[in-house]
Design a protein around this motif. Structure first.
Motif, PDB file in Angstrom:
ATOM      1  N   GLY A 131       0.779  -1.223   0.000  1.00 47.62           N
ATOM      2  CA  GLY A 131       0.000   0.000   0.000  1.00 47.62           C
ATOM      3  C   GLY A 131       0.810   1.270   0.000  1.00 47.62           C
ATOM      4  O   GLY A 131       0.235   2.363   0.082  1.00 47.62           O
ATOM      5  N   ASN A 132       2.116   1.163  -0.115  1.00 47.13           N
ATOM      6  CA  ASN A 132       2.955   2.364  -0.083  1.00 47.13           C
ATOM      7  C   ASN A 132       3.051   3.050  -1.443  1.00 47.13           C
ATOM      8  O   ASN A 132       3.482   4.205  -1.531  1.00 47.13           O
ATOM      9  CB  ASN A 132       4.362   2.014   0.406  1.00 47.13           C
ATOM     10  N   HIS A 133       2.664   2.347  -2.509  1.00 45.36           N
ATOM     11  CA  HIS A 133       2.730   2.905  -3.855  1.00 45.36           C
ATOM     12  C   HIS A 133       1.498   2.426  -4.637  1.00 45.36           C
ATOM     13  O   HIS A 133       0.707   1.605  -4.144  1.00 45.36           O
ATOM     14  CB  HIS A 133       4.021   2.473  -4.566  1.00 45.36           C
ATOM     15  N   THR A 134       1.340   2.917  -5.858  1.00 44.11           N
ATOM     16  CA  THR A 134       0.230   2.501  -6.720  1.00 44.11           C
ATOM     17  C   THR A 134       0.754   2.082  -8.082  1.00 44.11           C
ATOM     18  O   THR A 134       1.832   2.508  -8.515  1.00 44.11           O
ATOM     19  CB  THR A 134      -0.801   3.633  -6.899  1.00 44.11           C
ATOM     20  N   ALA A 135      -0.048   1.261  -8.762  1.00 37.23           N
ATOM     21  CA  ALA A 135       0.286   0.825 -10.116  1.00 37.23           C
ATOM     22  C   ALA A 135      -1.000   0.390 -10.809  1.00 37.23           C
ATOM     23  O   ALA A 135      -2.020   0.119 -10.163  1.00 37.23           O
ATOM     24  CB  ALA A 135       1.289  -0.327 -10.089  1.00 37.23           C
ATOM     25  N   SER A 136      -0.962   0.320 -12.120  1.00 37.62           N
ATOM     26  CA  SER A 136      -2.105  -0.182 -12.884  1.00 37.62           C
ATOM     27  C   SER A 136      -1.602  -0.988 -14.061  1.00 37.62           C
ATOM     28  O   SER A 136      -0.485  -0.789 -14.546  1.00 37.62           O
ATOM     29  CB  SER A 136      -2.994   0.977 -13.378  1.00 37.62           C
ATOM     30  N   LEU A 137      -2.454  -1.916 -14.500  1.00 40.53           N
ATOM     31  CA  LEU A 137      -2.163  -2.733 -15.672  1.00 40.53           C
ATOM     32  C   LEU A 137      -3.030  -2.222 -16.812  1.00 40.53           C
ATOM     33  O   LEU A 137      -4.261  -2.258 -16.733  1.00 40.53           O
ATOM     34  CB  LEU A 137      -2.464  -4.206 -15.370  1.00 40.53           C
ATOM     35  N   PHE A 138      -2.415  -1.720 -17.854  1.00 43.41           N
ATOM     36  CA  PHE A 138      -3.123  -1.002 -18.919  1.00 43.41           C
ATOM     37  C   PHE A 138      -3.066  -1.793 -20.214  1.00 43.41           C
ATOM     38  O   PHE A 138      -2.020  -2.321 -20.607  1.00 43.41           O
ATOM     39  CB  PHE A 138      -2.498   0.382 -19.117  1.00 43.41           C
ATOM     40  N   LEU A 139      -4.238  -1.866 -20.902  1.00 42.69           N
ATOM     41  CA  LEU A 139      -4.320  -2.432 -22.246  1.00 42.69           C
ATOM     42  C   LEU A 139      -4.787  -1.331 -23.194  1.00 42.69           C
ATOM     43  O   LEU A 139      -5.522  -0.423 -22.797  1.00 42.69           O
ATOM     44  CB  LEU A 139      -5.292  -3.608 -22.306  1.00 42.69           C
ATOM     45  N   ASP A 140      -4.380  -1.408 -24.453  1.00 39.95           N
ATOM     46  CA  ASP A 140      -4.718  -0.337 -25.388  1.00 39.95           C
ATOM     47  C   ASP A 140      -6.192  -0.333 -25.792  1.00 39.95           C
ATOM     48  O   ASP A 140      -6.689   0.655 -26.331  1.00 39.95           O
ATOM     49  CB  ASP A 140      -3.831  -0.378 -26.637  1.00 39.95           C
ATOM     50  N   SER A 141      -6.921  -1.419 -25.520  1.00 45.29           N
ATOM     51  CA  SER A 141      -8.363  -1.460 -25.779  1.00 45.29           C
ATOM     52  C   SER A 141      -8.975  -2.568 -24.937  1.00 45.29           C
ATOM     53  O   SER A 141      -8.266  -3.452 -24.446  1.00 45.29           O
ATOM     54  CB  SER A 141      -8.663  -1.680 -27.260  1.00 45.29           C
ATOM     55  N   PHE A 142     -10.292  -2.518 -24.787  1.00 45.99           N
ATOM     56  CA  PHE A 142     -10.989  -3.548 -24.011  1.00 45.99           C
ATOM     57  C   PHE A 142     -11.307  -4.762 -24.870  1.00 45.99           C
ATOM     58  O   PHE A 142     -11.096  -5.898 -24.464  1.00 45.99           O
ATOM     59  CB  PHE A 142     -12.270  -2.978 -23.421  1.00 45.99           C
ATOM     60  N   ARG A 143     -11.832  -4.540 -26.083  1.00 43.47           N
ATOM     61  CA  ARG A 143     -12.096  -5.636 -27.015  1.00 43.47           C
ATOM     62  C   ARG A 143     -10.942  -5.757 -28.000  1.00 43.47           C
ATOM     63  O   ARG A 143     -10.606  -4.794 -28.684  1.00 43.47           O
ATOM     64  CB  ARG A 143     -13.412  -5.400 -27.767  1.00 43.47           C
ATOM     65  N   HIS A 144     -10.366  -6.938 -28.058  1.00 43.69           N
ATOM     66  CA  HIS A 144      -9.276  -7.219 -29.000  1.00 43.69           C
ATOM     67  C   HIS A 144      -9.777  -8.177 -30.069  1.00 43.69           C
ATOM     68  O   HIS A 144     -10.635  -9.022 -29.815  1.00 43.69           O
ATOM     69  CB  HIS A 144      -8.082  -7.834 -28.273  1.00 43.69           C
ATOM     70  N   PHE A 145      -9.206  -8.062 -31.264  1.00 45.56           N
ATOM     71  CA  PHE A 145      -9.664  -8.860 -32.394  1.00 45.56           C
ATOM     72  C   PHE A 145      -8.494  -9.606 -33.042  1.00 45.56           C
ATOM     73  O   PHE A 145      -7.408  -9.041 -33.231  1.00 45.56           O
ATOM     74  CB  PHE A 145     -10.341  -7.972 -33.444  1.00 45.56           C
ATOM     75  N   TYR A 146      -8.750 -10.863 -33.354  1.00 47.33           N
ATOM     76  CA  TYR A 146      -7.777 -11.670 -34.081  1.00 47.33           C
ATOM     77  C   TYR A 146      -7.593 -11.080 -35.485  1.00 47.33           C
ATOM     78  O   TYR A 146      -8.565 -10.679 -36.112  1.00 47.33           O
ATOM     79  CB  TYR A 146      -8.288 -13.111 -34.164  1.00 47.33           C
ATOM     80  N   PRO A 147      -6.380 -10.962 -36.001  1.00 47.97           N
ATOM     81  CA  PRO A 147      -5.095 -11.460 -35.477  1.00 47.97           C
ATOM     82  C   PRO A 147      -4.228 -10.385 -34.817  1.00 47.97           C
ATOM     83  O   PRO A 147      -3.021 -10.550 -34.721  1.00 47.97           O
ATOM     84  CB  PRO A 147      -4.428 -11.958 -36.760  1.00 47.97           C
ATOM     85  N   ASP A 148      -4.810  -9.291 -34.366  1.00 49.94           N
ATOM     86  CA  ASP A 148      -4.016  -8.216 -33.768  1.00 49.94           C
ATOM     87  C   ASP A 148      -3.356  -8.687 -32.474  1.00 49.94           C
ATOM     88  O   ASP A 148      -3.966  -9.411 -31.675  1.00 49.94           O
ATOM     89  CB  ASP A 148      -4.890  -7.004 -33.471  1.00 49.94           C
ATOM     90  N   PRO A 149      -2.112  -8.265 -32.219  1.00 51.81           N
ATOM     91  CA  PRO A 149      -1.442  -8.635 -30.962  1.00 51.81           C
ATOM     92  C   PRO A 149      -2.063  -7.912 -29.767  1.00 51.81           C
ATOM     93  O   PRO A 149      -2.730  -6.887 -29.917  1.00 51.81           O
ATOM     94  CB  PRO A 149       0.007  -8.182 -31.185  1.00 51.81           C
ATOM     95  N   VAL A 150      -1.840  -8.468 -28.582  1.00 53.21           N
ATOM     96  CA  VAL A 150      -2.332  -7.880 -27.337  1.00 53.21           C
ATOM     97  C   VAL A 150      -1.141  -7.293 -26.585  1.00 53.21           C
ATOM     98  O   VAL A 150      -0.164  -7.989 -26.324  1.00 53.21           O
ATOM     99  CB  VAL A 150      -3.051  -8.927 -26.465  1.00 53.21           C
ATOM    100  N   SER A 151      -1.232  -6.017 -26.234  1.00 59.22           N
ATOM    101  CA  SER A 151      -0.166  -5.325 -25.541  1.00 59.22           C
ATOM    102  C   SER A 151      -0.621  -4.967 -24.130  1.00 59.22           C
ATOM    103  O   SER A 151      -1.725  -4.436 -23.945  1.00 59.22           O
ATOM    104  CB  SER A 151       0.226  -4.053 -26.303  1.00 59.22           C
ATOM    105  N   LEU A 152       0.216  -5.237 -23.120  1.00 61.17           N
ATOM    106  CA  LEU A 152      -0.061  -4.869 -21.734  1.00 61.17           C
ATOM    107  C   LEU A 152       1.096  -4.037 -21.206  1.00 61.17           C
ATOM    108  O   LEU A 152       2.267  -4.363 -21.427  1.00 61.17           O
ATOM    109  CB  LEU A 152      -0.239  -6.106 -20.856  1.00 61.17           C
ATOM    110  N   THR A 153       0.758  -2.972 -20.485  1.00 60.04           N
ATOM    111  CA  THR A 153       1.765  -2.058 -19.950  1.00 60.04           C
ATOM    112  C   THR A 153       1.486  -1.794 -18.481  1.00 60.04           C
ATOM    113  O   THR A 153       0.334  -1.553 -18.088  1.00 60.04           O
ATOM    114  CB  THR A 153       1.758  -0.723 -20.719  1.00 60.04           C
ATOM    115  N   VAL A 154       2.538  -1.834 -17.663  1.00 60.59           N
ATOM    116  CA  VAL A 154       2.410  -1.479 -16.254  1.00 60.59           C
ATOM    117  C   VAL A 154       2.712   0.008 -16.116  1.00 60.59           C
ATOM    118  O   VAL A 154       3.764   0.491 -16.547  1.00 60.59           O
ATOM    119  CB  VAL A 154       3.376  -2.294 -15.379  1.00 60.59           C
ATOM    120  N   GLN A 155       1.762   0.729 -15.508  1.00 59.19           N
ATOM    121  CA  GLN A 155       1.956   2.145 -15.231  1.00 59.19           C
ATOM    122  C   GLN A 155       2.076   2.306 -13.715  1.00 59.19           C
ATOM    123  O   GLN A 155       1.171   1.942 -12.977  1.00 59.19           O
ATOM    124  CB  GLN A 155       0.790   2.964 -15.764  1.00 59.19           C
ATOM    125  N   SER A 156       3.235   2.823 -13.267  1.00 61.57           N
ATOM    126  CA  SER A 156       3.487   2.880 -11.830  1.00 61.57           C
ATOM    127  C   SER A 156       4.401   4.045 -11.483  1.00 61.57           C
ATOM    128  O   SER A 156       5.197   4.502 -12.317  1.00 61.57           O
ATOM    129  CB  SER A 156       4.110   1.567 -11.347  1.00 61.57           C
TER     130      SER A 156
END
Length: 360
Positions: A131-156
């Motif tokens: 609880g001393n810091h914050t972070a979030s897991l971010f995706l560039d969109s909520f619905r993803h479609f084949y064959p596009d890649p899925v990207s995840l980024t940690v923002q902290s």
């Protein structure tokens, strides 16, 4: 017996009010799936906290009737928490303003983020490292479609040394894929066999320890694709825009797109619903004169293609657009008649019901 009749009437009025609110604006309700979050799970005593994905809470209005046997005999009446007539007056006033525009052509402003960004992923800052810091897991969109890649980024606020991410089937808990990467970002090549509901579980390694975040998203094989948009044609008070789709599966489709000026000003959200068969099919979007104020160069953006559920239990499926922006050229407003929109018989009936209820 008189008291029982009062209770029934009061409850019926509340139920009718709620039904009226829902039925008046059926196209304004966003999909449940549009509530997307990335969340911190339950904190444990160690740095590697156990996590539980945050789910959107659905609040269902309910009514309770008191037991007559426990009610004091001298109680003669029940006071309702709201003035029903006043509530109906407010609703009828708002609905009257809504009827200035057809449901297929609604004005759009920069504040209407639910229409401007219908596939936006909403990341939530969660506490990490006890609880001393914050972070979030971010995706560039909520619905993803084949064959596009899925990207995840940690923002902290903390420097991230590396991340290790698993993708998990929400319903079966089966692991679908795993990737790890130095830094705060990881990529997945999509797989045609993935289910529609997926959870990303990320082990995040900071310079001072580690923690875990999760995020849910949706994944689809496109069931239709927008492949062409024809030039607009004036038809009385509407500017009609033929849209061609390549459809993979028969069904009832709802197609939405945002009308913009070429300079980037949002103008209207256009929608149409139609039964389509597999193959190339055409759906016509219409822009009413009430949303077009100037002759200008226009374009369509942000297509939403939905194959709607045909029976209880069938999931909604989605399609895509071949291009993010479709230029329409110049729309000459002078070619349109200036007749106002005439509400449908069903809309007029709702309006009459609300006005009648407000006058009681």
């Amino acid at each position: 017996m008189k008291k029982k009749r009062i209770i029934v009437v009061g409850l019926s009025g509340t139920a009718v009010l709620m039904f009226a609110i829902y039925s008046i604006w059926p196209t304004q309700h966003t999909d449940t799936e549009s509530v997307q979050v990335a969340a911190r799970e339950t904190v444990s005593t160690s740095n590697k906290a156990a996590l539980v994905a945050t789910q959107p809470a659905i609040v269902t209005p309910h009514l309770s009737v008191s037991d007559d046997r426990k009610t004091a005999p001298e109680q003669k009446e029940i006071t309702l928490p709201v003035d029903m007539a006043d509530q109906f007056a407010v609703i009828s006033s708002v609905y009257a303003a809504e009827l200035a525009y057809p449901s297929y052509s609604r004005p759009l402003s920069v504040q209407d983020t639910q229409w401007l960004e219908p596939n936006r992923f909403v990341a939530v800052q969660a506490p990490v490292m006890d609880g001393n810091h914050t972070a979030s897991l971010f995706l560039d969109s909520f619905r993803h479609f084949y064959p596009d890649p899925v990207s995840l980024t940690v923002q902290s606020s903390l420097p991230v040394e590396s991340i290790s991410v698993e993708l998990i089937d929400v319903n079966t808990y089966q692991k679908l894929a795993a990737e790890q990467s130095l830094g705060n970002q990881v990529f997945f090549e999509s797989d045609e066999s993935w289910p529609s509901e997926i959870r990303a579980r990320a082990n995040i390694y900071f310079t001072t320890g580690s923690d875990i975040l999760t995020a849910d998203f949706r994944y689809y094989i496109p069931v239709a694709e927008v492949v062409a948009v024809a030039q607009p044609v004036s038809e009385r008070a509407d500017m009609s825009i033929p849209v061609t789709l390549s459809v993979k599966r028969d069904g009832i489709y709802r197609v939405r797109a945002n009308l913009y000026t070429q300079s980037g000003k949002p103008v209207a959200v256009l929608s149409a619903r139609q039964s389509l068969f597999a193959g190339e099919q055409t759906v016509t979007l219409k822009a009413h004169n009430s949303v077009l104020s100037d002759t200008d160069d226009y374009e369509l953006r942000t297509f939403q293609v939905e194959k709607m559920s045909g029976f209880p239990g069938e999931e909604t499926e989605y399609g895509i657009s071949q291009k993010p922006v479709w230029p329409l050229g110049t729309i000459d407003v002078s070619l349109l008649s200036d007749e106002p929109y005439t509400p449908t018989p069903e809309e007029q009936q709702r309006m009459q019901f609300l006005q009648s209820a407000a006058s009681d």
